[in-house]
Write a protein that holds these residues in place. Structure first.
Motif, PDB file in Angstrom:
ATOM      1  N   VAL A 223       0.830  -1.206   0.000  1.00 39.45           N
ATOM      2  CA  VAL A 223       0.000   0.000   0.000  1.00 39.45           C
ATOM      3  C   VAL A 223       0.865   1.256   0.000  1.00 39.45           C
ATOM      4  N   ALA A 224       1.917   1.272   0.816  1.00 44.38           N
ATOM      5  CA  ALA A 224       2.801   2.443   0.827  1.00 44.38           C
ATOM      6  C   ALA A 224       3.436   2.647  -0.542  1.00 44.38           C
ATOM      7  N   SER A 225       3.787   1.558  -1.211  1.00 49.74           N
ATOM      8  CA  SER A 225       4.428   1.667  -2.522  1.00 49.74           C
ATOM      9  C   SER A 225       3.473   2.165  -3.591  1.00 49.74           C
ATOM     10  N   ILE A 226       2.169   1.904  -3.426  1.00 55.30           N
ATOM     11  CA  ILE A 226       1.183   2.475  -4.346  1.00 55.30           C
ATOM     12  C   ILE A 226       1.262   4.002  -4.300  1.00 55.30           C
ATOM     13  N   VAL A 227       1.367   4.530  -3.087  1.00 51.81           N
ATOM     14  CA  VAL A 227       1.485   5.985  -2.927  1.00 51.81           C
ATOM     15  C   VAL A 227       2.808   6.480  -3.515  1.00 51.81           C
ATOM     16  N   PHE A 228       3.903   5.778  -3.210  1.00 50.63           N
ATOM     17  CA  PHE A 228       5.205   6.174  -3.748  1.00 50.63           C
ATOM     18  C   PHE A 228       5.187   6.170  -5.274  1.00 50.63           C
ATOM     19  N   GLY A 229       4.565   5.158  -5.864  1.00 49.57           N
ATOM     20  CA  GLY A 229       4.500   5.064  -7.320  1.00 49.57           C
ATOM     21  C   GLY A 229       3.697   6.183  -7.943  1.00 49.57           C
ATOM     22  N   ALA A 230       2.578   6.543  -7.299  1.00 51.13           N
ATOM     23  CA  ALA A 230       1.753   7.641  -7.806  1.00 51.13           C
ATOM     24  C   ALA A 230       2.513   8.962  -7.774  1.00 51.13           C
ATOM     25  N   VAL A 231       3.359   9.134  -6.765  1.00 48.09           N
ATOM     26  CA  VAL A 231       4.166  10.356  -6.663  1.00 48.09           C
ATOM     27  C   VAL A 231       5.241  10.380  -7.741  1.00 48.09           C
ATOM     28  N   THR A 232       5.997   9.283  -7.860  1.00 45.79           N
ATOM     29  CA  THR A 232       7.095   9.228  -8.819  1.00 45.79           C
ATOM     30  C   THR A 232       6.628   9.491 -10.250  1.00 45.79           C
ATOM     31  N   THR A 233       5.485   8.903 -10.606  1.00 43.11           N
ATOM     32  CA  THR A 233       5.017   8.985 -11.988  1.00 43.11           C
ATOM     33  C   THR A 233       4.384  10.327 -12.331  1.00 43.11           C
ATOM     34  N   PHE A 234       3.575  10.879 -11.422  1.00 45.53           N
ATOM     35  CA  PHE A 234       2.712  11.996 -11.815  1.00 45.53           C
ATOM     36  C   PHE A 234       3.095  13.356 -11.239  1.00 45.53           C
ATOM     37  N   ILE A 235       4.043  13.385 -10.296  1.00 45.23           N
ATOM     38  CA  ILE A 235       4.501  14.684  -9.796  1.00 45.23           C
ATOM     39  C   ILE A 235       5.086  15.549 -10.923  1.00 45.23           C
ATOM     40  N   PRO A 236       5.865  14.996 -11.887  1.00 42.00           N
ATOM     41  CA  PRO A 236       6.375  15.862 -12.971  1.00 42.00           C
ATOM     42  C   PRO A 236       5.265  16.550 -13.754  1.00 42.00           C
ATOM     43  N   LEU A 237       4.069  15.972 -13.791  1.00 37.09           N
ATOM     44  CA  LEU A 237       2.941  16.584 -14.496  1.00 37.09           C
ATOM     45  C   LEU A 237       2.068  17.414 -13.552  1.00 37.09           C
ATOM     46  N   TYR A 238       1.866  16.940 -12.327  1.00 37.57           N
ATOM     47  CA  TYR A 238       1.007  17.625 -11.358  1.00 37.57           C
ATOM     48  C   TYR A 238       1.614  18.951 -10.904  1.00 37.57           C
ATOM     49  N   ALA A 239       2.934  18.974 -10.691  1.00 36.32           N
ATOM     50  CA  ALA A 239       3.578  20.194 -10.186  1.00 36.32           C
ATOM     51  C   ALA A 239       3.370  21.371 -11.126  1.00 36.32           C
ATOM     52  N   GLY A 240       3.274  21.093 -12.424  1.00 34.78           N
ATOM     53  CA  GLY A 240       3.057  22.167 -13.383  1.00 34.78           C
ATOM     54  C   GLY A 240       1.700  22.835 -13.264  1.00 34.78           C
ATOM     55  N   GLN A 241       0.730  22.184 -12.605  1.00 33.69           N
ATOM     56  CA  GLN A 241      -0.599  22.758 -12.414  1.00 33.69           C
ATOM     57  C   GLN A 241      -0.681  23.645 -11.174  1.00 33.69           C
ATOM     58  N   ILE A 242       0.355  23.608 -10.335  1.00 31.58           N
ATOM     59  CA  ILE A 242       0.358  24.341  -9.070  1.00 31.58           C
ATOM     60  C   ILE A 242       1.162  25.623  -9.225  1.00 31.58           C
ATOM     61  N   GLU A 243       0.600  26.712  -8.768  1.00 33.16           N
ATOM     62  CA  GLU A 243       1.296  27.998  -8.859  1.00 33.16           C
ATOM     63  C   GLU A 243       2.607  27.945  -8.087  1.00 33.16           C
ATOM     64  N   SER A 244       3.705  28.288  -8.752  1.00 33.90           N
ATOM     65  CA  SER A 244       5.066  28.250  -8.188  1.00 33.90           C
ATOM     66  C   SER A 244       5.544  26.829  -7.909  1.00 33.90           C
ATOM     67  N   GLY A 245       4.817  25.842  -8.402  1.00 36.36           N
ATOM     68  CA  GLY A 245       5.239  24.460  -8.206  1.00 36.36           C
ATOM     69  C   GLY A 245       6.331  24.072  -9.193  1.00 36.36           C
ATOM     70  N   ASN A 246       7.282  23.267  -8.733  1.00 36.98           N
ATOM     71  CA  ASN A 246       8.392  22.833  -9.574  1.00 36.98           C
ATOM     72  C   ASN A 246       8.681  21.366  -9.272  1.00 36.98           C
ATOM     73  N   ALA A 247       8.563  20.515 -10.285  1.00 32.66           N
ATOM     74  CA  ALA A 247       8.751  19.079 -10.083  1.00 32.66           C
ATOM     75  C   ALA A 247      10.166  18.751  -9.629  1.00 32.66           C
ATOM     76  N   GLY A 248      11.163  19.418 -10.213  1.00 33.01           N
ATOM     77  CA  GLY A 248      12.535  19.168  -9.819  1.00 33.01           C
ATOM     78  C   GLY A 248      12.779  19.494  -8.361  1.00 33.01           C
ATOM     79  N   MET A 249      12.217  20.623  -7.904  1.00 32.90           N
ATOM     80  CA  MET A 249      12.377  21.005  -6.506  1.00 32.90           C
ATOM     81  C   MET A 249      11.697  20.002  -5.584  1.00 32.90           C
ATOM     82  N   TYR A 250      10.498  19.553  -5.982  1.00 33.76           N
ATOM     83  CA  TYR A 250       9.789  18.566  -5.160  1.00 33.76           C
ATOM     84  C   TYR A 250      10.615  17.289  -5.023  1.00 33.76           C
TER      85      TYR A 250
END
Length: 395
Positions: A223-250
Motif C-alpha cells: 500500500v505504501a508503494s502504491i502511494v510512492f509510485g503515484a508520486v514518482t510517476t505523476f509529480i512531474p505533471l502535477y507540479a506544473g498545475q500548481i502555482e510556483s510548483g516545480n517538479a525538480g524542486m519537489y
C-alpha cells in the motif's frame, strides 16, 4: 573499530548502487514529460512507467533463487551488460521503445537489487545488518538529489544530446565499477532444500502466505508503494498545475529528506527481530499526511507541495529498511532469500499499481483527488500496523 558496513568492499557496493539508479532518477522525469509531449494519456504514461517494476516484481522471486545457487557476483556481471543495452535504447527510440527498455531494466533491477541486498545480508553480522540495508537503500535514493534537476535541464529538442551522453556514461561507469566489485560467491546462510527452482519458489510462497509476519509486512509495503509510485510517476505533471510548483524542486526535497533521514536515523532503526508498532504507525501517519498535503497543494499552493515532499521522504526513508530488517530475523533461514524476494516483489507491485491504477483514476478525476485516495489508503494501514502483543521471533 570501523563499522563493517562502512568498510571499503561495502562502500564500493554502495557506489555501484548510486550509479545504477542514477538513470532512473532522470528517466522518472523524462518519460512522463516525453509522454505528455506526444499527447499520451495518464493511463498510457502509467503503463510505460509501471512496466519497469511490474517486470521486476515477476522476476524477483526467481532472482533470489538463482543468486542463492550461483552467487551474487556472477549474476551481477551478466545483468550489468543487459542494463547497459537497455540504457542505450532511450536516446534513440520513442515512447514504444521506452516501454521495451523499461521491461529490460525491470529484469536487470530484479537481479541487481537482490544480488546486492542478499550479498550484504549474508556478509554482515546481525548487529550491522540494518545499517547495511539502510545504506544500500540510501544510495538507491541519492540520485534523486540531482537526477530530476539534470533531467529538467536536458529536456528540450535542442538539449537532448546531453541525455544521450548521460545514458552512455551511466552504462559504461556502472559496468566498470560492477566488474571490479567483490562479494562472497557462496551464500553463508543455511542452504535451501535441493528441489527444483520453480518447485522451491511455489513451496516457499505457500508457506509465506501462512506466515503472519510476512503477510503484514507485505501488505504495508504494498500500500505504501502504491502511494510512492503515484508520486514518482505523476509529480512531474502535477507540479506544473500548481502555482510556483516545480517538479525538480519537489523530487530533490523528497530525495534529500530520504538521504538525511537515513544518515541521521540509521543507528535508530530496530535490528532485534521484534515488531515495533509505534515506528510503523508513525510512518503510516507521515505517509497519510504527505498525501493530504499533495492533494491540497492545488488550492493551497506550492508550500503544501513541498511540505508533502519532506513528509513523504521521511516515510520512504524508514519503512523499507525497518520491514526488511525485521523479516531477515523472523523468516525461516532455509527459505529466507526467496521469501524476501517475494516481499520486495510486493513493493514492486505497489509502485506499478501506483502508476497504472492511479493513472486511470487521475484520467477520470484529477491528480488532487487521486492523492486524496492515497491518503485514505495510508490511514487504513495504521490498523494493520497496530500490535497489542509482541509476536514470537520465529514462525
Amino acid at each position: 573499530m570501523l563499522n563493517v558496513a562502512w568498510s571499503w568492499p561495502f562502500l564500493r557496493l554502495y557506489v555501484l548502487t548510486l550509479l545504477y539508479f542514477s538513470a532512473n532518477a532522470m528517466l522518472n522525469v523524462i518519460i512522463p514529460l516525453k509522454g505528455a509531449s506526444l499527447g499520451a494519456s495518464n493511463t498510457a504514461i502509467g503503463i510505460v512507467m509501471g512496466a519497469y517494476l511490474c517486470t521486476t516484481m515477476c522476476f524477483r522471486p526467481w532472482a533470489g533463487q538463482v543468486i542463492h545457487k550461483h552467487g551474487p557476483i556472477k549474476v551481477l556481471r551478466i545483468i550489468l551488460v543487459i542494463n547497459g543495452f537497455a540504457l542505450l535504447l532511450y536516446p534513440f527510440t520513442g515512447l514504444g521503445g521506452y516501454a521495451v527498455a523499461r521491461i529490460l531494466q525491470g529484469v536487470c533491477t530484479a537481479f541487481f537489487s537482490m544480488a546486492l541486498q542478499l550479498g550484504i545480508i549474508d556478509a554482515l553480522p546481525d548487529k550491522d545488518r540494518s545499517q547495511g540495508i539502510s545504506l544500500y537503500s540510501l544510495c538507491s535514493y541519492m540520485p534523486g538529489l540531482f537526477g530530476p534537476l539534470l533531467a529538467l535541464s536536458m529536456w528540450g529538442s535542442d538539449r537532448m544530446h546531453y541525455f544521450t551522453v548521460a545514458m552512455i556514461a551511466i552504462a559504461v561507469s556502472t559496468g566498470a565499477v560492477g566488474y571490479s566489485a567483490q562479494m562472497s560467491s557462496e551464500p553463508s546462510r543455511p542452504a535451501a532444500q535441493k528441489t527444483g527452482q520453480g518447485d522451491m519458489m511455489f513451496k516457499s510462497f505457500s508457506r509465506l502466505i501462512r506466515n503472519r509476519q510476512w503477510c503484514r509486512c507485505s501488505l504495508l509495503m504494498l500500500v505504501a508503494s502504491i502511494v510512492f509510485g503515484a508520486v514518482t510517476t505523476f509529480i512531474p505533471l502535477y507540479a506544473g498545475q500548481i502555482e510556483s510548483g516545480n517538479a525538480g524542486m519537489y523530487l530533490m526535497l523528497q530525495a534529500g529528506t530520504v538521504v538525511l533521514a537515513r544518515l541521521a536515523l540509521r543507528k535508530k532503526i530496530p535490528s532485534d527481530g521484534h515488531w515495533h508498532a509505534s515506528w510503523i504507525i508513525g510512518i503510516m501517519l507521515l505517509l497519510t499526511a504527505a498525501a493530504l498535503s499533495l492533494s491540497g497543494a492545488l488550492t493551497a499552493g506550492a508550500v503544501w507541495l513541498y511540505l508533502g515532499a519532506v513528509l513523504m521522504g521521511f516515510a520512504q526513508a524508514l519503512l523499507y529498511p525497518i520491514l526488511t530488517t525485521y523479516l531477515t530475523f523472523v523468516l525461516p533461514p532455509a527459505d529466507r532469500n526467496v521469501m524476501i524476494g517475494w516481499f520486495i516483489a510486493m513493493a514492486d507491485m505497489g509502485v506499478s499499481l501506483g502508476s497504472l491504477v492511479m493513472g486511470l483514476i487521475a484520467d477520470h478525476t484529477s491528480y488532487s483527488a487521486m492523492y486524496l485516495l492515497c491518503a485514505g489508503l495510508g490511514a487504513a494501514m495504521v490498523i494493520v500496523a497496530y500490535e497489542r502483543r509482541r509476536p514470537t521471533l520465529r514462525t
